[in-house]
Design an enzyme around this catalytic site. Structure first.
Site, PDB file in Angstrom:
ATOM      1  N   HIS A 263       0.850  -1.190   0.000  1.00 60.30           N
ATOM      2  CA  HIS A 263       0.000   0.000   0.000  1.00 60.30           C
ATOM      3  C   HIS A 263       0.882   1.234   0.000  1.00 60.30           C
ATOM      4  O   HIS A 263       1.949   1.219   0.623  1.00 60.30           O
ATOM      5  CB  HIS A 263      -0.897   0.011   1.254  1.00 60.30           C
ATOM      6  N   ASP A 318      -7.980  -5.450   0.095  1.00 61.91           N
ATOM      7  CA  ASP A 318      -8.397  -6.357  -0.980  1.00 61.91           C
ATOM      8  C   ASP A 318      -7.995  -7.802  -0.734  1.00 61.91           C
ATOM      9  O   ASP A 318      -8.512  -8.705  -1.376  1.00 61.91           O
ATOM     10  CB  ASP A 318      -7.796  -5.888  -2.318  1.00 61.91           C
TER      11      ASP A 318
HETATM   12  C1  LIG Z   1      -0.716  -0.769  -3.774  1.00 62.60           C
HETATM   13  C2  LIG Z   1       0.463  -0.490  -4.684  1.00 62.60           C
HETATM   14  C3  LIG Z   1      -0.093  -0.072  -6.065  1.00 62.60           C
HETATM   15  C4  LIG Z   1       1.289   0.652  -4.096  1.00 62.60           C
HETATM   16  O1  LIG Z   1       2.215   1.033  -5.042  1.00 62.60           O
HETATM   17  P1  LIG Z   1       3.399   2.033  -4.765  1.00 62.60           P
HETATM   18  O2  LIG Z   1       3.167   2.825  -3.520  1.00 62.60           O
HETATM   19  O3  LIG Z   1       3.648   2.771  -6.026  1.00 62.60           O
HETATM   20  O4  LIG Z   1       4.619   1.101  -4.421  1.00 62.60           O
HETATM   21  P2  LIG Z   1       5.663   0.513  -5.453  1.00 62.60           P
HETATM   22  O5  LIG Z   1       4.953  -0.198  -6.554  1.00 62.60           O
HETATM   23  O6  LIG Z   1       6.615   1.589  -5.844  1.00 62.60           O
HETATM   24  O7  LIG Z   1       6.386  -0.545  -4.540  1.00 62.60           O
HETATM   25  C5  LIG Z   1       7.535  -0.293  -3.723  1.00 62.60           C
HETATM   26  C6  LIG Z   1       8.386  -1.557  -3.741  1.00 62.60           C
HETATM   27  O8  LIG Z   1       7.640  -2.671  -3.210  1.00 62.60           O
HETATM   28  C7  LIG Z   1       7.430  -3.668  -4.217  1.00 62.60           C
HETATM   29  N1  LIG Z   1       6.020  -4.079  -4.159  1.00 62.60           N
HETATM   30  C8  LIG Z   1       4.951  -3.279  -4.004  1.00 62.60           C
HETATM   31  N2  LIG Z   1       3.830  -4.008  -3.962  1.00 62.60           N
HETATM   32  C9  LIG Z   1       4.207  -5.287  -4.086  1.00 62.60           C
HETATM   33  C10 LIG Z   1       3.509  -6.481  -4.117  1.00 62.60           C
HETATM   34  N3  LIG Z   1       2.187  -6.490  -4.025  1.00 62.60           N
HETATM   35  N4  LIG Z   1       4.194  -7.635  -4.274  1.00 62.60           N
HETATM   36  C11 LIG Z   1       5.544  -7.618  -4.398  1.00 62.60           C
HETATM   37  N5  LIG Z   1       6.285  -6.491  -4.361  1.00 62.60           N
HETATM   38  C12 LIG Z   1       5.609  -5.347  -4.229  1.00 62.60           C
HETATM   39  C13 LIG Z   1       7.702  -2.966  -5.555  1.00 62.60           C
HETATM   40  O9  LIG Z   1       8.137  -3.884  -6.550  1.00 62.60           O
HETATM   41  C14 LIG Z   1       8.794  -1.992  -5.158  1.00 62.60           C
HETATM   42  O10 LIG Z   1       9.991  -2.710  -5.032  1.00 62.60           O
HETATM   43  P3  LIG Z   1      11.404  -2.034  -5.414  1.00 62.60           P
HETATM   44  O11 LIG Z   1      11.541  -0.870  -4.472  1.00 62.60           O
HETATM   45  O12 LIG Z   1      12.400  -3.109  -5.199  1.00 62.60           O
HETATM   46  O13 LIG Z   1      11.265  -1.597  -6.839  1.00 62.60           O
HETATM   47  C15 LIG Z   1       1.357  -1.735  -4.824  1.00 62.60           C
HETATM   48  O14 LIG Z   1       1.764  -2.165  -3.544  1.00 62.60           O
HETATM   49  C16 LIG Z   1       0.660  -2.856  -5.574  1.00 62.60           C
HETATM   50  O15 LIG Z   1       0.688  -2.869  -6.808  1.00 62.60           O
HETATM   51  N6  LIG Z   1       0.018  -3.832  -4.828  1.00 62.60           N
HETATM   52  C17 LIG Z   1      -0.708  -4.895  -5.461  1.00 62.60           C
HETATM   53  C18 LIG Z   1      -2.050  -4.377  -5.974  1.00 62.60           C
HETATM   54  C19 LIG Z   1      -3.034  -4.125  -4.851  1.00 62.60           C
HETATM   55  O16 LIG Z   1      -3.198  -4.926  -3.952  1.00 62.60           O
HETATM   56  N7  LIG Z   1      -3.708  -2.981  -4.950  1.00 62.60           N
HETATM   57  C20 LIG Z   1      -4.744  -2.612  -3.995  1.00 62.60           C
HETATM   58  C21 LIG Z   1      -4.315  -1.448  -3.162  1.00 62.60           C
HETATM   59  S1  LIG Z   1      -5.486  -1.132  -1.873  1.00 62.60           S
END
Ligand SMILES: CC(C)(COP(=O)(O)OP(=O)(O)OC[C@H]1O[C@@H](n2cnc3c(N)ncnc32)[C@H](O)[C@@H]1OP(=O)(O)O)[C@@H](O)C(=O)NCCC(=O)NCCS
Length: 382
Positions: A263, A318
């Site tokens: 998140h 979720d």
């Molecule tokens: C929620 C979300 C979009 C937040 O995105 P964000 O704040 O932009 O965070 P980032 O995507 O930059 O992630 C930061 C790091 O954690 C990792 N990461 C984030 N979510 C991850 C996940 N669900 N599984 C594995 N790794 C994850 C990223 O690869 C990144 O790694 P790095 O620093 O080595 O590149 C992201 O965690 C995600 O895509 N989660 C899965 C989808 C989901 O459940 N969405 C519902 C949200 S309520």
């Protein structure tokens, strides 16, 4: 003229896009409050309509206010026959979120609300949107399976009515409570992507149906509301508790995102996930299957915690919402529309708040393209 030096923050992380008094998140401690009240207390003790009132108007309703709001909502649950006809013409393989977005946009033609400065227009648009979204979702599910939509039964509560329009029977009280709590837990969540969309569109003084349809479109993406469906697909694909470790380790090696985990704001477990996990345990109490979807999910949580601890990635709302909804018989494709049925209260609260001190959103950009290029006639181009 020299370009202004600007730093672009990807995803606008940490940049406040508005002042807001609606909801509060402490991502380190795992706290979520609506108008200062912990979401767990609301999910346990109140109803979705009470919470919608709280978010929209800034206070819990007194008894008479609640009665009127509930009556207004109940009176507006029906869909116009032309809207139902329009829905019949949409493709059966369309996703319910696509139906919902299209129908909500079309509602703006049936209930013109372009004068957004008018208090009456605002109130009745809010009432209509909250009242009709469950009817649209249920009708779309029926139509997609060749069944006739079931008209609302206004003797039932807001939430029981939604279940009734899907299954032609009222839910038992625990099922009703679960769906109602689900709507409450999803009702608002500070400046998330769909809420930001709602505020941006609202800032142009577009009508509330356009505001909400744009927010529905934003919510549909798998990185936002669409994640709950993906979680169930993933858990089904894993299949057994024993498969969890190799499956999750494989995903991590391939740098794939585990759905329902992580998140932008929470650096600990999402309080809504914790709340829903408790419901999941109550639902699975009597299940004797060796490898229930809940056991698989908890194993995913364990392995993800172990492997991704340094990145502070924990289950979000979720992760457990889909498990709970599936266990009470809700089709997977309705998970995100149900999220939208709750979140519409938040979107509209942000819309009203935006209009109080409105200034159109018009951010800047850092230009990285070419300048002063010559127009090349087509014959000279390669
Ligand atoms: C929620 C979300 C979009 C937040 O995105 P964000 O704040 O932009 O965070 P980032 O995507 O930059 O992630 C930061 C790091 O954690 C990792 N990461 C984030 N979510 C991850 C996940 N669900 N599984 C594995 N790794 C994850 C990223 O690869 C990144 O790694 P790095 O620093 O080595 O590149 C992201 O965690 C995600 O895509 N989660 C899965 C989808 C989901 O459940 N969405 C519902 C949200 S309520």
């Amino acid at each position: 003229m020299e370009e202004r030096q600007m730093e672009v923050v990807p995803g606008l992380a940490g940049i406040p896009a508005a002042e807001s008094a609606i909801s509060y998140v402490d991502g380190e401690k795992g706290i979520l409050e609506y108008r200062g009240i912990p979401v767990e207390a609301l999910a346990e003790k109140s109803t979705f309509l009470e919470v919608a009132y709280l978010l929209l108007f800034g206070k819990l309703p007194a008894e008479s206010e609640y009665k009127k709001f509930k009556e207004d909502i109940t009176y507006h649950t029906r869909l116009k026959v032309k809207i139902l006809r329009m829905m019949e013409l949409l493709p059966e393989n369309g996703h319910p979120m696509e139906y919902l977005q299209s129908v909500v946009a079309a509602m703006g033609m049936y209930y013109p609300a372009r004068d957004v400065m008018n208090q009456e227009t605002r109130y009745w648009s809010v009432v209509r949107l909250i009242a009709k979204m469950p009817t649209i979702v249920a009708a779309c599910e029926r139509l997609r399976h060749g069944d006739a939509p079931i008209p609302p039964n206004n003797e039932l509560s807001f939430t029981a009515n939604f279940y009734y329009m899907l299954f032609e029977k009222a839910p038992d009280s625990f099922t009703e409570k679960i769906i109602d709590a689900m709507l409450i837990l999803h009702a608002d969540h500070t400046m998330n992507a769909s809420t930001f969309s709602a505020r941006v569109v609202g800032s142009t003084l577009a009508d509330p149906y356009t505001v909400v349809s744009s927010a529905i479109g934003t919510l549909s993406g798998p990185l936002h509301g669409g994640a709950n469906e993906k979680v169930i697909h993933m858990l089904k694909e894993i299949g057994t508790k024993e498969n969890v470790r190799p499956y999750i380790e494989g995903m991590i090696e391939r740098h794939e995102k585990i759905m329902g985990v992580g998140h932008r704001v929470y650096k600990t477990k999402d309080p809504r996930a914790t709340f829903l996990q408790t419901y999941a345990h109550q639902l699975f109490k009597n299940n004797s299957d060796k490898s229930t979807i809940l056991e698989i999910a908890e194993e995913v949580e364990k392995v993800a915690n172990e492997k991704l601890a340094s990145k502070k990635l924990y289950p979000n709302v979720d992760f457990y919402s889909g498990i709970v909804l599936q266990e009470i018989g809700i089709p997977t494709e309705l998970f995100t529309p149900i999220f939208a049925m709750g979140r519409v209260a938040g979107w509209l609260s942000h819309w009203l708040e935006q209009l109080k001190t409105n200034r159109i959103y018009r951010p800047d950009q850092k230009y990285t393209g070419l300048r002063n290029q010559r127009y090349m006639p087509m014959g000279e181009r390669k």
